[in-house]
Write a protein that holds these residues in place. Structure first.
Motif, PDB file in Angstrom:
ATOM      1  N   VAL A 123       0.840  -1.206   0.000  1.00 39.10           N
ATOM      2  CA  VAL A 123       0.000   0.000   0.000  1.00 39.10           C
ATOM      3  C   VAL A 123       0.872   1.251   0.000  1.00 39.10           C
ATOM      4  O   VAL A 123       0.602   2.210  -0.738  1.00 39.10           O
ATOM      5  CB  VAL A 123      -0.953  -0.003   1.219  1.00 39.10           C
ATOM      6  CG1 VAL A 123      -1.643   1.351   1.369  1.00 39.10           C
ATOM      7  CG2 VAL A 123      -1.997  -1.101   1.074  1.00 39.10           C
ATOM      8  N   ARG A 124       1.923   1.267   0.790  1.00 38.59           N
ATOM      9  CA  ARG A 124       2.831   2.416   0.811  1.00 38.59           C
ATOM     10  C   ARG A 124       3.486   2.632  -0.551  1.00 38.59           C
ATOM     11  O   ARG A 124       3.674   3.779  -0.995  1.00 38.59           O
ATOM     12  CB  ARG A 124       3.902   2.208   1.881  1.00 38.59           C
ATOM     13  CG  ARG A 124       3.378   2.389   3.303  1.00 38.59           C
ATOM     14  CD  ARG A 124       3.120   3.868   3.619  1.00 38.59           C
ATOM     15  NE  ARG A 124       4.347   4.627   3.560  1.00 38.59           N
ATOM     16  CZ  ARG A 124       5.220   4.748   4.558  1.00 38.59           C
ATOM     17  NH1 ARG A 124       4.983   4.120   5.717  1.00 38.59           N
ATOM     18  NH2 ARG A 124       6.304   5.480   4.435  1.00 38.59           N
ATOM     19  N   LEU A 127       0.694   4.051  -2.836  1.00 40.21           N
ATOM     20  CA  LEU A 127       0.082   5.329  -2.452  1.00 40.21           C
ATOM     21  C   LEU A 127       1.091   6.225  -1.741  1.00 40.21           C
ATOM     22  O   LEU A 127       1.181   6.230  -0.512  1.00 40.21           O
ATOM     23  CB  LEU A 127      -1.104   5.086  -1.524  1.00 40.21           C
ATOM     24  CG  LEU A 127      -2.378   4.502  -2.132  1.00 40.21           C
ATOM     25  CD1 LEU A 127      -3.394   4.208  -1.046  1.00 40.21           C
ATOM     26  CD2 LEU A 127      -2.964   5.460  -3.164  1.00 40.21           C
ATOM     27  N   TYR A 130      -0.435   8.244   1.089  1.00 45.77           N
ATOM     28  CA  TYR A 130      -1.271   7.351   1.897  1.00 45.77           C
ATOM     29  C   TYR A 130      -1.869   8.045   3.127  1.00 45.77           C
ATOM     30  O   TYR A 130      -2.937   7.644   3.620  1.00 45.77           O
ATOM     31  CB  TYR A 130      -0.458   6.119   2.329  1.00 45.77           C
ATOM     32  CG  TYR A 130       0.521   6.357   3.456  1.00 45.77           C
ATOM     33  CD1 TYR A 130       0.218   6.013   4.770  1.00 45.77           C
ATOM     34  CD2 TYR A 130       1.764   6.949   3.212  1.00 45.77           C
ATOM     35  CE1 TYR A 130       1.108   6.233   5.806  1.00 45.77           C
ATOM     36  CE2 TYR A 130       2.657   7.175   4.237  1.00 45.77           C
ATOM     37  CZ  TYR A 130       2.327   6.817   5.533  1.00 45.77           C
ATOM     38  OH  TYR A 130       3.217   7.034   6.545  1.00 45.77           O
ATOM     39  N   TRP A 133      -5.414   9.156   2.937  1.00 45.55           N
ATOM     40  CA  TRP A 133      -6.417   8.115   2.749  1.00 45.55           C
ATOM     41  C   TRP A 133      -6.846   7.565   4.110  1.00 45.55           C
ATOM     42  O   TRP A 133      -6.091   7.602   5.079  1.00 45.55           O
ATOM     43  CB  TRP A 133      -5.850   6.963   1.916  1.00 45.55           C
ATOM     44  CG  TRP A 133      -5.745   7.239   0.439  1.00 45.55           C
ATOM     45  CD1 TRP A 133      -4.989   8.205  -0.152  1.00 45.55           C
ATOM     46  CD2 TRP A 133      -6.409   6.539  -0.609  1.00 45.55           C
ATOM     47  NE1 TRP A 133      -5.138   8.159  -1.517  1.00 45.55           N
ATOM     48  CE2 TRP A 133      -6.012   7.136  -1.824  1.00 45.55           C
ATOM     49  CE3 TRP A 133      -7.297   5.472  -0.649  1.00 45.55           C
ATOM     50  CZ2 TRP A 133      -6.479   6.692  -3.056  1.00 45.55           C
ATOM     51  CZ3 TRP A 133      -7.762   5.023  -1.883  1.00 45.55           C
ATOM     52  CH2 TRP A 133      -7.354   5.636  -3.067  1.00 45.55           C
ATOM     53  N   ILE A 135      -7.190   4.302   5.617  1.00 47.27           N
ATOM     54  CA  ILE A 135      -6.710   2.948   5.315  1.00 47.27           C
ATOM     55  C   ILE A 135      -6.878   2.046   6.529  1.00 47.27           C
ATOM     56  O   ILE A 135      -6.426   2.368   7.632  1.00 47.27           O
ATOM     57  CB  ILE A 135      -5.226   2.976   4.885  1.00 47.27           C
ATOM     58  CG1 ILE A 135      -5.064   3.803   3.605  1.00 47.27           C
ATOM     59  CG2 ILE A 135      -4.695   1.556   4.667  1.00 47.27           C
ATOM     60  CD1 ILE A 135      -3.617   4.037   3.205  1.00 47.27           C
TER      61      ILE A 135
END
Length: 452
Positions: A123-124, A127, A130, A133, A135
């Motif tokens: 994910v990092r 994004l 991030y 977001w 998350i």
């Protein structure tokens, strides 16, 4: 304790917990029951009586299951699956959620945390922004000791056996004899105790990773757990399991997605909006597509070729091919009766086609007709005596029937065939598994049986 007594205990434990206890698991079963009896200050015989009683509550079931599972995890386990997640699945989910900037991922059966931390790293990478977001990355397991280890984020070298040095340097730092996960990654993951057999499940998950959990359970228990995972997914969300873990288990509400790297399962959208791959024009409804394919096969099989005539074999295969494909489409849509009809017509067109026999066996097993499943599997072996999946499916059926010697003979036959194949040869119907890996697994199983 003799084999009959252990078989009785295994039946009680399996019925109470959903675990699948094989004969080669008996030593570990006795060890686990003895340990739980010791901690409860009772004899093993008294513990067996406890399993039979209403006092065998959820807490005790979880404690026994924890002793009967053998956790093993490492970062980015199964390179093919994680490559697929990184390159295709996660970017697709991110794009779908970009407007609301919300992302929900779940590692079910996360053991000591390597898997959900691997997802957090992906994910990092996907994004850079991030922090803007919302998350959620959730890791759950039934063992609190493993979850406590996961929260600490400290790992030995064995957890990094498939990690590139660059990734290790980027996301971990030395801490004595261990490597510590970057604090910013650790903060992204929430760990929670949960059992897939019961208890609460999260909702609205975009992605669930549940690998090497189902191998411990009976097919009935797997179907129940899979249903809970489907309910936890958002429409269009993805589920990844260990390879072959849904084999022979009917799971409603999922579409099978086959990629070069792995198989994935997608929670179906309303049919008019669902599309497996981008296509020009509106997606065709599955039953309509199947009907067209079936008619194509019937048209080709209308005039059977003369035996031995030029192109006869090819003509039969051309007639059977669309019918087999139609059957697969019908089966994916849950229309098993129509799928069976297509497969029987495919055999009328080409009685030496292997695929219809194997698919008919799967349909029979899903429908609970074990005798019919065995009949079709034996016919598949008549057509191709070297067809490994048929031997292994028969072995699984015989195991469930308690016919252990027959099951072992089936595995021995499969192992003999695998031993004659190149180690890297792919095995049909067993995604991402080659002859060497499957051979190694069967040898290990056989060795465990001989030690009893």
């Amino acid at each position: 304790m003799d084999g009959k007594r252990l078989k009785l205990i295994s039946g009680l434990v399996s019925e109470a917990t959903g675990l699948r206890i094989r004969p080669d698991d008996y030593p570990n079963l006795l060890k686990a029951a003895s340990e739980r009896a010791r901690l409860s200050n009772i004899s093993v015989e008294d513990y067996i009586d406890l399993i039979r009683s209403p006092l065998f509550d959820r807490k005790e079931k979880e404690a026994l299951k924890a002793l009967l599972s053998v956790p093993e995890s490492f970062f980015f386990r199964d390179k093919g699956q994680f490559d697929l997640i990184r390159a295709r699945i996660l970017p697709e989910i991110v794009e779908k959620r970009r407007a609301e900037r919300r992302l929900s991922l779940w590692s079910a059966g996360c053991s000591s945390g390597e898997e959900p931390y691997s997802l957090a790293i992906l994910v990092r990478e996907a994004l850079p922004d991030y922090k803007s977001w919302d998350i959620t990355i959730l890791g759950t397991d039934i063992r609190e000791d493993l979850l406590e280890k996961a929260r600490k984020g400290l790992y030995g070298e064995w957890s990094f056996r498939t990690v590139e040095p660059e990734a290790k340097a980027a996301w971990f730092r030395r801490s004595g004899a261990y490597w510590e996960i970057d604090p910013s990654i650790r903060e992204m993951v929430e760990f929670r105790k949960a059992d897939l057999i019961g208890g609460d499940c999260p909702e609205g998950m975009d992605f669930i990773l549940c690998r090497n959990v189902f191998i411990y359970y009976s097919k009935k228990a797997i179907a129940g757990m899979a249903g809970r995972l489907v309910s936890a997914l958002a429409p269009g969300g993805y589920l990844f399991t260990g390879h072959g873990e849904f084999y022979g288990v009917k799971v409603e509400g999922l579409k099978t997605m086959t990629f070069p790297e792995s198989v994935a399962y997608m929670k179906a959208l309303p049919e008019e909006a669902f599309s497996v791959r981008p296509a020009s024009g509106a997606p065709e409804r599955a039953p309509a597509r199947a009907a067209k394919l079936a008619q194509k096969g019937l048209n080709r099989s209308g005039a059977p070729p003369v035996a031995g005539g030029p192109g006869g074999t090819a003509s039969r295969a051309e007639a059977a091919g669309p019918l087999i494909l139609a059957a697969s489409v019908y089966a994916d849509a849950g229309e098993l009766k129509k799928a069976s009809e297509c497969l029987l017509k495919a055999l009328d067109a080409d009685k030496f086609s292997l695929e219809p026999y194997f698919l008919l066996a799967q349909i029979a097993e899903e429908s609970g007709d074990v005798e019919d499943a065995k009949r079709w599997l034996k016919k598949a072996l008549y057509v191709n005596p070297s067809f490994v999946p048929a031997y292994l499916e028969l072995a699984s059926i015989y195991d469930n029937e308690g016919l252990i010697e027959r099951a072992e003979r089936m595995r021995e036959s499969a192992l003999s065939i695998l031993s004659s194949m190149p180690p890297d040869a792919p095995i049909e119907h067993y995604e991402q598994t080659n002859a060497g890996e499957l051979s190694g697994f069967l040898k290990k199983t056989a060795e465990g049986g001989r030690k009893k």
